[in-house]
Design an enzyme around this catalytic site. Structure first.
Site, PDB file in Angstrom:
ATOM      1  N   ASP A  19      50.824  63.203  56.586  1.00 21.30           N
ATOM      2  CA  ASP A  19      51.498  64.487  56.373  1.00 21.30           C
ATOM      3  C   ASP A  19      52.945  64.434  56.865  1.00 21.30           C
ATOM      4  OD1 ASP A  19      51.725  67.101  55.588  1.00 21.30           O
ATOM      5  OD2 ASP A  19      50.823  67.926  57.397  1.00 21.30           O
ATOM      6  N   ARG A  23      58.808  67.657  54.927  1.00 21.86           N
ATOM      7  CA  ARG A  23      59.622  68.126  56.061  1.00 21.86           C
ATOM      8  C   ARG A  23      60.608  67.048  56.530  1.00 21.86           C
ATOM      9  NH1 ARG A  23      54.769  69.927  59.440  1.00 21.86           N
ATOM     10  NH2 ARG A  23      53.751  68.903  57.691  1.00 21.86           N
ATOM     11  N   HIS A  36      58.473  61.358  49.973  1.00 27.53           N
ATOM     12  CA  HIS A  36      57.314  60.615  49.463  1.00 27.53           C
ATOM     13  C   HIS A  36      57.657  59.125  49.292  1.00 27.53           C
ATOM     14  CE1 HIS A  36      55.201  64.299  49.118  1.00 27.53           C
ATOM     15  NE2 HIS A  36      55.859  64.770  48.080  1.00 27.53           N
ATOM     16  N   ASN A  67      46.513  69.267  45.669  1.00 28.71           N
ATOM     17  CA  ASN A  67      47.898  68.867  45.393  1.00 28.71           C
ATOM     18  C   ASN A  67      48.279  69.028  43.918  1.00 28.71           C
ATOM     19  OD1 ASN A  67      48.022  66.165  47.872  1.00 28.71           O
ATOM     20  ND2 ASN A  67      48.636  68.301  48.061  1.00 28.71           N
ATOM     21  N   ILE A 195      42.044  69.457  59.281  1.00 22.97           N
ATOM     22  CA  ILE A 195      41.407  68.420  58.462  1.00 22.97           C
ATOM     23  C   ILE A 195      41.856  68.564  56.997  1.00 22.97           C
ATOM     24  CG2 ILE A 195      39.172  67.422  57.738  1.00 22.97           C
ATOM     25  CD1 ILE A 195      39.613  67.144  60.730  1.00 22.97           C
ATOM     26  N   SER A 196      42.277  69.770  56.614  1.00 28.27           N
ATOM     27  CA  SER A 196      42.816  70.021  55.263  1.00 28.27           C
ATOM     28  C   SER A 196      41.939  69.470  54.141  1.00 28.27           C
ATOM     29  CB  SER A 196      44.235  69.451  55.138  1.00 28.27           C
ATOM     30  OG  SER A 196      45.100  70.122  56.005  1.00 28.27           O
ATOM     31  N   GLU A 207      36.623  60.102  65.884  1.00 29.22           N
ATOM     32  CA  GLU A 207      37.595  60.500  66.900  1.00 29.22           C
ATOM     33  C   GLU A 207      38.848  60.976  66.172  1.00 29.22           C
ATOM     34  OE1 GLU A 207      37.088  60.542  70.204  1.00 29.22           O
ATOM     35  OE2 GLU A 207      35.035  59.915  69.791  1.00 29.22           O
TER      36      GLU A 207
HETATM   37  C1  FPP Z   1      51.862  65.111  52.517  1.00 31.23           C
HETATM   38  O1  FPP Z   1      53.191  65.418  52.873  1.00 31.23           O
HETATM   39  C2  FPP Z   1      51.824  63.935  51.681  1.00 31.23           C
HETATM   40  C3  FPP Z   1      51.379  63.923  50.396  1.00 31.23           C
HETATM   41  C4  FPP Z   1      50.845  65.105  49.715  1.00 31.23           C
HETATM   42  C5  FPP Z   1      51.436  62.698  49.585  1.00 31.23           C
HETATM   43  C6  FPP Z   1      51.165  61.429  50.305  1.00 31.23           C
HETATM   44  C7  FPP Z   1      51.794  60.326  49.534  1.00 31.23           C
HETATM   45  C8  FPP Z   1      52.428  59.274  50.071  1.00 31.23           C
HETATM   46  C9  FPP Z   1      52.480  59.015  51.500  1.00 31.23           C
HETATM   47  C10 FPP Z   1      53.161  58.277  49.254  1.00 31.23           C
HETATM   48  C11 FPP Z   1      52.407  57.631  48.160  1.00 31.23           C
HETATM   49  C12 FPP Z   1      51.099  57.038  48.552  1.00 31.23           C
HETATM   50  C13 FPP Z   1      50.738  55.775  48.311  1.00 31.23           C
HETATM   51  C14 FPP Z   1      49.360  55.334  48.619  1.00 31.23           C
HETATM   52  C15 FPP Z   1      51.671  54.778  47.761  1.00 31.23           C
HETATM   53  P1  FPP Z   1      53.788  66.800  52.415  1.00 31.23           P
HETATM   54  O2  FPP Z   1      54.516  66.613  51.148  1.00 31.23           O
HETATM   55  O3  FPP Z   1      52.721  67.840  52.390  1.00 31.23           O
HETATM   56  O4  FPP Z   1      54.786  67.090  53.599  1.00 31.23           O
HETATM   57  P2  FPP Z   1      55.179  68.532  54.158  1.00 31.23           P
HETATM   58  O5  FPP Z   1      53.930  69.102  54.766  1.00 31.23           O
HETATM   59  O6  FPP Z   1      56.209  68.212  55.181  1.00 31.23           O
HETATM   60  O7  FPP Z   1      55.704  69.332  53.009  1.00 31.23           O
END
Ligand code: FPP
Length: 263
Positions: A19, A23, A36, A67, A195-196, A207
């Site tokens: 996460d 931000r 990302h 998402n 846990i979302s 843990e």
């Molecule tokens: C949450 O951060 C993250 C995601 C919804 C996407 C996770 C994807 C990656 C880490 C990159 C691609 C993955 C792979 C396996 C190559 P957020 O966007 O919710 O952050 P925020 O809460 O700060 O808005």
């Protein structure tokens, strides 16, 4: 550089809620998509480090069922990023004996992800050195609902006796339990303590480890810090501390009928 704990103190299966990409980017005046992209760099670093220290399975919560409701441009960017990751990391995954699997509703993914994903899963199917599991279009409630639906069908068809249903029976309907060792450690970045809708069933005795770091900043040493924290914990699985310590030295459970601690 932080050292990894001894192998016998390592978790077998680590899950990560990655996460804070958005931000991280916003705090730097950048579009969320840049967060990302940097998050994908952290994925590379962490997969490499987990493989090197001998983690058996690593599950990354890369895209949740919820998402899909994000702005279409962001969803498209994440799909493109996943595709790029699968193409660019193909050789490293195969060369390092990593088996790629997924949990979630992979059928909802667009072909631009599904195709390279299916190909790499097939190509890596015989690898045994680490399992890399991508949770894609994944929701813990959705997976449990799917399992209940399939069990109801089996009961209706006369293939399953409701009276015979145990915890282990439910697990035969969960792909996570079929593919992966039990979840030992769940890490969540970005300072949120939730846990979302990730591994709901699987976190029963995992843990939990939370860090304020945003995912794009999470590096090898952060993983080592989480593993070291895990290595210091006493897991009781409903037994008393005395029972757990006796079991660790003799293999027996002391005082089997003694009242247990709540956790
Ligand atoms: C949450 O951060 C993250 C995601 C919804 C996407 C996770 C994807 C990656 C880490 C990159 C691609 C993955 C792979 C396996 C190559 P957020 O966007 O919710 O952050 P925020 O809460 O700060 O808005």
């Amino acid at each position: 550089m932080l050292e990894a704990p001894p192998r016998e103190r390592l978790p077998r299966h680590v899950g990560i809620i990655m996460d804070g990409n958005g931000r991280w980017a916003r705090a730097r005046g950048l579009p969320r998509e840049d967060g990302h992209d940097r998050g994908a760099d952290s994925v590379r670093t962490v997969v490499r480090a987990a493989r090197k220290v001998g983690i058996e399975a690593l599950t990354l919560f890369a895209f949740s069922s919820q998402n899909w409701d994000r702005p279409p441009e962001e969803v498209f960017h994440l799909m493109e990023l996943l595709r790029r990751y699968l193409v660019q990391e193909r050789a490293e995954i195969l060369d390092n004996g990593i088996r790629l699997v997924t949990v979630g509703e992979a059928e909802r993914l667009p072909p631009l992800v599904r195709d390279p994903l299916g190909e790499l899963m097939a190509a890596s199917a015989h690898n045994r050195d680490m399992i890399l599991c991508l949770a894609l279009s994944y929701g813990g409630r959705e997976m449990l609902t799917k399992a209940v639906r399939e069990m109801c069908r089996a009961v209706a068809a006369g293939r399953l006796d409701p009276e015979s249903v145990e915890v282990a029976t439910v697990e035969t309907y969960l792909e996570s339990a079929r593919l992966l060792p039990p979840l030992d450690l769940l890490i969540r970045t970005s300072g949120e303590h939730r846990i979302s809708n990730f591994f709901l069933w699987e976190t029963a005795y995992a843990e939990l480890y939370f860090t304020d770091k945003q995912w794009p900043e999470f590096d090898r040493d952060d993983l080592m810090a989480a593993l070291a924290d895990f290595a210091r914990r006493e897991r009781r699985f409903g037994m008393t501390g005395d029972q757990v310590r006796t079991q660790a030295t003799t293999g027996d459970v002391a005082g089997g009928s003694a009242p247990s601690d709540l956790d």
